[in-house]
Design a protein around this motif. Structure first.
Motif, PDB file in Angstrom:
ATOM      1  N   LEU A 222      -3.564  -6.638   6.245  1.00 51.23           N
ATOM      2  CA  LEU A 222      -4.386  -5.729   5.446  1.00 51.23           C
ATOM      3  C   LEU A 222      -3.573  -4.499   5.058  1.00 51.23           C
ATOM      4  O   LEU A 222      -2.962  -3.853   5.916  1.00 51.23           O
ATOM      5  CB  LEU A 222      -5.632  -5.306   6.236  1.00 51.23           C
ATOM      6  N   TYR A 223      -3.602  -4.173   3.749  1.00 48.42           N
ATOM      7  CA  TYR A 223      -2.840  -3.050   3.211  1.00 48.42           C
ATOM      8  C   TYR A 223      -3.775  -2.170   2.392  1.00 48.42           C
ATOM      9  O   TYR A 223      -4.761  -2.643   1.834  1.00 48.42           O
ATOM     10  CB  TYR A 223      -1.698  -3.549   2.325  1.00 48.42           C
ATOM     11  N   GLN A 224      -3.449  -0.881   2.335  1.00 48.19           N
ATOM     12  CA  GLN A 224      -4.243   0.052   1.527  1.00 48.19           C
ATOM     13  C   GLN A 224      -3.307   0.924   0.705  1.00 48.19           C
ATOM     14  O   GLN A 224      -2.316   1.435   1.222  1.00 48.19           O
ATOM     15  CB  GLN A 224      -5.118   0.933   2.416  1.00 48.19           C
ATOM     16  N   GLY A 225      -3.649   1.079  -0.573  1.00 50.41           N
ATOM     17  CA  GLY A 225      -2.780   1.875  -1.425  1.00 50.41           C
ATOM     18  C   GLY A 225      -3.454   2.303  -2.712  1.00 50.41           C
ATOM     19  O   GLY A 225      -4.679   2.362  -2.818  1.00 50.41           O
ATOM     20  N   SER A 226      -2.624   2.578  -3.704  1.00 50.99           N
ATOM     21  CA  SER A 226      -3.071   3.145  -4.975  1.00 50.99           C
ATOM     22  C   SER A 226      -3.052   2.098  -6.080  1.00 50.99           C
ATOM     23  O   SER A 226      -2.570   0.975  -5.900  1.00 50.99           O
ATOM     24  CB  SER A 226      -2.153   4.309  -5.357  1.00 50.99           C
ATOM     25  N   ALA A 294      -3.961 -18.144   6.021  1.00 50.02           N
ATOM     26  CA  ALA A 294      -4.506 -16.792   5.974  1.00 50.02           C
ATOM     27  C   ALA A 294      -3.972 -16.031   4.769  1.00 50.02           C
ATOM     28  O   ALA A 294      -2.797 -16.146   4.419  1.00 50.02           O
ATOM     29  CB  ALA A 294      -4.160 -16.043   7.260  1.00 50.02           C
ATOM     30  N   GLY A 295      -4.845 -15.269   4.120  1.00 43.56           N
ATOM     31  CA  GLY A 295      -4.429 -14.445   3.001  1.00 43.56           C
ATOM     32  C   GLY A 295      -3.975 -13.075   3.454  1.00 43.56           C
ATOM     33  O   GLY A 295      -4.061 -12.726   4.638  1.00 43.56           O
ATOM     34  N   ARG A 296      -3.462 -12.317   2.510  1.00 43.59           N
ATOM     35  CA  ARG A 296      -3.118 -10.914   2.739  1.00 43.59           C
ATOM     36  C   ARG A 296      -3.847 -10.084   1.696  1.00 43.59           C
ATOM     37  O   ARG A 296      -3.833 -10.433   0.503  1.00 43.59           O
ATOM     38  CB  ARG A 296      -1.614 -10.678   2.643  1.00 43.59           C
ATOM     39  N   VAL A 297      -4.462  -8.991   2.117  1.00 44.63           N
ATOM     40  CA  VAL A 297      -5.368  -8.240   1.252  1.00 44.63           C
ATOM     41  C   VAL A 297      -4.845  -6.833   1.001  1.00 44.63           C
ATOM     42  O   VAL A 297      -4.424  -6.137   1.934  1.00 44.63           O
ATOM     43  CB  VAL A 297      -6.779  -8.147   1.883  1.00 44.63           C
ATOM     44  N   LEU A 298      -4.891  -6.415  -0.259  1.00 46.33           N
ATOM     45  CA  LEU A 298      -4.618  -5.031  -0.644  1.00 46.33           C
ATOM     46  C   LEU A 298      -5.916  -4.398  -1.121  1.00 46.33           C
ATOM     47  O   LEU A 298      -6.564  -4.914  -2.032  1.00 46.33           O
ATOM     48  CB  LEU A 298      -3.571  -4.975  -1.757  1.00 46.33           C
ATOM     49  N   VAL A 299      -6.310  -3.288  -0.497  1.00 48.13           N
ATOM     50  CA  VAL A 299      -7.476  -2.517  -0.919  1.00 48.13           C
ATOM     51  C   VAL A 299      -6.946  -1.276  -1.636  1.00 48.13           C
ATOM     52  O   VAL A 299      -6.119  -0.540  -1.074  1.00 48.13           O
ATOM     53  CB  VAL A 299      -8.339  -2.090   0.282  1.00 48.13           C
ATOM     54  N   HIS A 300      -7.398  -1.043  -2.857  1.00 48.65           N
ATOM     55  CA  HIS A 300      -6.869   0.116  -3.578  1.00 48.65           C
ATOM     56  C   HIS A 300      -7.934   0.793  -4.423  1.00 48.65           C
ATOM     57  O   HIS A 300      -8.931   0.191  -4.835  1.00 48.65           O
ATOM     58  CB  HIS A 300      -5.693  -0.297  -4.482  1.00 48.65           C
ATOM     59  N   CYS A 301      -7.722   2.093  -4.634  1.00 49.55           N
ATOM     60  CA  CYS A 301      -8.464   2.852  -5.642  1.00 49.55           C
ATOM     61  C   CYS A 301      -7.406   3.547  -6.496  1.00 49.55           C
ATOM     62  O   CYS A 301      -6.319   2.996  -6.676  1.00 49.55           O
ATOM     63  CB  CYS A 301      -9.451   3.821  -4.992  1.00 49.55           C
ATOM     64  N   SER A 302      -7.671   4.722  -7.017  1.00 53.81           N
ATOM     65  CA  SER A 302      -6.676   5.371  -7.877  1.00 53.81           C
ATOM     66  C   SER A 302      -5.481   5.895  -7.080  1.00 53.81           C
ATOM     67  O   SER A 302      -4.334   5.589  -7.374  1.00 53.81           O
ATOM     68  CB  SER A 302      -7.320   6.514  -8.662  1.00 53.81           C
ATOM     69  N   LEU A 303      -5.768   6.684  -6.021  1.00 58.42           N
ATOM     70  CA  LEU A 303      -4.714   7.267  -5.203  1.00 58.42           C
ATOM     71  C   LEU A 303      -4.616   6.647  -3.816  1.00 58.42           C
ATOM     72  O   LEU A 303      -3.689   6.952  -3.064  1.00 58.42           O
ATOM     73  CB  LEU A 303      -4.934   8.780  -5.062  1.00 58.42           C
ATOM     74  N   SER A 306      -9.653   7.950  -0.899  1.00 57.20           N
ATOM     75  CA  SER A 306     -11.076   8.113  -0.612  1.00 57.20           C
ATOM     76  C   SER A 306     -11.855   6.799  -0.713  1.00 57.20           C
ATOM     77  O   SER A 306     -12.343   6.270   0.280  1.00 57.20           O
ATOM     78  CB  SER A 306     -11.682   9.158  -1.556  1.00 57.20           C
ATOM     79  N   ARG A 307     -11.979   6.249  -1.921  1.00 54.07           N
ATOM     80  CA  ARG A 307     -12.776   5.033  -2.096  1.00 54.07           C
ATOM     81  C   ARG A 307     -12.216   3.859  -1.297  1.00 54.07           C
ATOM     82  O   ARG A 307     -12.957   3.163  -0.594  1.00 54.07           O
ATOM     83  CB  ARG A 307     -12.840   4.669  -3.588  1.00 54.07           C
ATOM     84  N   SER A 308     -10.901   3.647  -1.396  1.00 49.88           N
ATOM     85  CA  SER A 308     -10.297   2.537  -0.654  1.00 49.88           C
ATOM     86  C   SER A 308     -10.428   2.744   0.851  1.00 49.88           C
ATOM     87  O   SER A 308     -10.621   1.787   1.606  1.00 49.88           O
ATOM     88  CB  SER A 308      -8.828   2.375  -1.055  1.00 49.88           C
ATOM     89  N   SER A 309     -10.347   3.995   1.303  1.00 52.22           N
ATOM     90  CA  SER A 309     -10.493   4.280   2.731  1.00 52.22           C
ATOM     91  C   SER A 309     -11.898   3.916   3.219  1.00 52.22           C
ATOM     92  O   SER A 309     -12.060   3.344   4.300  1.00 52.22           O
ATOM     93  CB  SER A 309     -10.219   5.761   3.013  1.00 52.22           C
ATOM     94  N   ALA A 310     -12.902   4.240   2.417  1.00 48.24           N
ATOM     95  CA  ALA A 310     -14.277   3.918   2.809  1.00 48.24           C
ATOM     96  C   ALA A 310     -14.459   2.411   2.981  1.00 48.24           C
ATOM     97  O   ALA A 310     -15.093   1.948   3.940  1.00 48.24           O
ATOM     98  CB  ALA A 310     -15.256   4.454   1.768  1.00 48.24           C
ATOM     99  N   ALA A 336      -1.691   8.481   6.556  1.00 46.17           N
ATOM    100  CA  ALA A 336      -2.026   9.877   6.859  1.00 46.17           C
ATOM    101  C   ALA A 336      -2.838  10.543   5.759  1.00 46.17           C
ATOM    102  O   ALA A 336      -3.589  11.488   6.027  1.00 46.17           O
ATOM    103  CB  ALA A 336      -0.745  10.669   7.113  1.00 46.17           C
ATOM    104  N   CYS A 337      -2.724  10.067   4.517  1.00 49.20           N
ATOM    105  CA  CYS A 337      -3.450  10.696   3.407  1.00 49.20           C
ATOM    106  C   CYS A 337      -4.902  10.207   3.292  1.00 49.20           C
ATOM    107  O   CYS A 337      -5.599  10.564   2.346  1.00 49.20           O
ATOM    108  CB  CYS A 337      -2.713  10.467   2.094  1.00 49.20           C
TER     109      CYS A 337
END
Length: 368
Positions: A222-226, A294-303, A306-310, A336-337
């Motif tokens: 699981l990854y989170q980004g912009s 198994a897949g790998r997932v990227l969750v993203h919003c603009s930056l 906020s939205r992706s973190s939720a 950290a952001c």
């Protein structure tokens, strides 16, 4: 709020183990609704499933592998290299000093991006070649050998990587607090070859040419980004991303013919309702990670803040069984952001109560 239906391409259907040419819910958006009768029946079936209330969850605590004092894992180094506070931290030449304690030949073949050969800073005979003031400006000093995970200062560690041990204790005597890459260069390169290079990249102008990757929240999963991460196919390919949660209000899916998407048209404001989005995102992520293969997932919003973190927090709460507080601490340690707005935090508190049957976290807990 309507549900968007999109035809899933063959490769994505196979990844989910579903029949080809079936419809799948891939997003929530006020402006786009497919109006065919068959599609409406799909919407009703899926929404009923999302809203079903099962038994409450039993809270669990995040578990992390034990790491010897003085060591840092490859995943932690990956997230440090790709940290974003304002601008990417890797662009700052004073952020992290990486010293490659292997031979000059091995360094020239390949090394962690921005690493310096240790002898350019800590010479075996001449000692420290730069001032202590210059050393103190770095937030992190990282050392690595070819391999190694023995306790710092142990007989085995001294035998396996004498140059690294010498550098470690030399820096310690100078008042520094260096850390050692667990498993050494070989372990890091095996996981993140795209962050290894034969080039010497030291100057700020050179650093600005580097690719910044999304944060790794669950290792290899699981990854989170912009939106910039989600639009760079090199990043998608290097991380082996198969599924994407797009939480932007107006940025289209970048690779709809290659990846499986959940499109959620969300705004980062005090009016945005996450009632449908949280469970949809949580279950989409879980289904992708539990697929065979198994897949790998990227969750993203603009930056990616906020939205992706939720949405990431909702998944960690529902499928890792962590309280909002524990999930938020875990996420912030890796990105950290992370900064979901107050409206989202209040809705996540409500979601926590729905999942666990009671409030486990307060806003005061989060703000401490």
């Amino acid at each position: 709020m309507g549900v968007v239906l999109s035809r899933v391409n063959n490769s994505c259907s196979a990844a989910f183990g579903e029949p080809v040419n079936t419809y799948q819910t891939v997003g929530i958006c006020d402006r786009e609704v497919n109006s065919s009768d068959s599609d409406h029946s799909s919407i009703i079936r899926i929404q009923n499933k999302v809203c079903e209330q099962g038994e409450t969850l039993v809270p669990a605590f995040p578990e992390t592998a034990f790491v010897e004092r003085g060591y840092i894992t490859p995943q932690q180094v990956y997230n440090l290299l790709n940290a974003e506070e304002g601008q990417p931290a890797l662009y700052d030449p004073d952020y992290i000093l990486i010293l490659d304690c292997r031979s000059a030949e091995r360094y020239k073949e390949s090394h962690v991006v921005t690493a310096r050969a240790s002898v350019t800073v800590l010479h075996q005979d001449l000692g420290c070649l730069i001032s202590c003031i210059a050393l103190q400006k770095y937030s992190i000093i990282l050392l690595y050998a070819e391999e190694g995970s023995s306790p710092v200062g142990s007989v085995k560690a001294k035998a396996d990587s004498p140059d690294l041990q010498r550098c470690f204790f030399q820096l310690s005597r100078l008042g520094m607090d260096p850390v050692i890459l667990l498993g050494g260069f070989s372990a890091f390169q095996a996981l993140y070859p795209f962050l290894c290079t034969p080039r010497m990249v030291l100057l700020e102008a050179e650093r600005h040419t580097l690719t910044i990757y999304p944060s790794e929240i669950l290792e290899g999963a699981l990854y989170q980004g912009s939106v910039s991460h989600a639009s760079d196919y090199r990043i998608i390919k290097n991380l082996h991303i198969t599924h994407v949660v797009n939480a932007t209000s107006n940025c289209p899916d970048a690779f709809p013919n290659t990846l499986s998407y959940l499109r959620l048209c969300l705004s980062d404001n005090a009016q945005q309702d996450l009632l449908e989005a949280l469970p949809l995102a949580s279950r989409f992520i879980n289904k992708a990670l539990k697929a065979e293969p198994a897949g790998r997932v990227l969750v993203h919003c603009s930056l990616g803040r906020s939205r992706s973190s939720a949405l990431t927090l909702a998944f960690l709460m529902e499928h890792q069984h962590w309280s909002l507080l524990h999930a938020l601490r875990w996420l912030k340690e890796r990105r950290a952001c992370t900064a979901p707005n107050v409206n989202f935090l209040q809705q996540l508190l409500t979601y926590e109560e729905q999942l666990f049957g009671s409030r486990l976290t307060t806003l005061e807990d989060i703000r401490r």
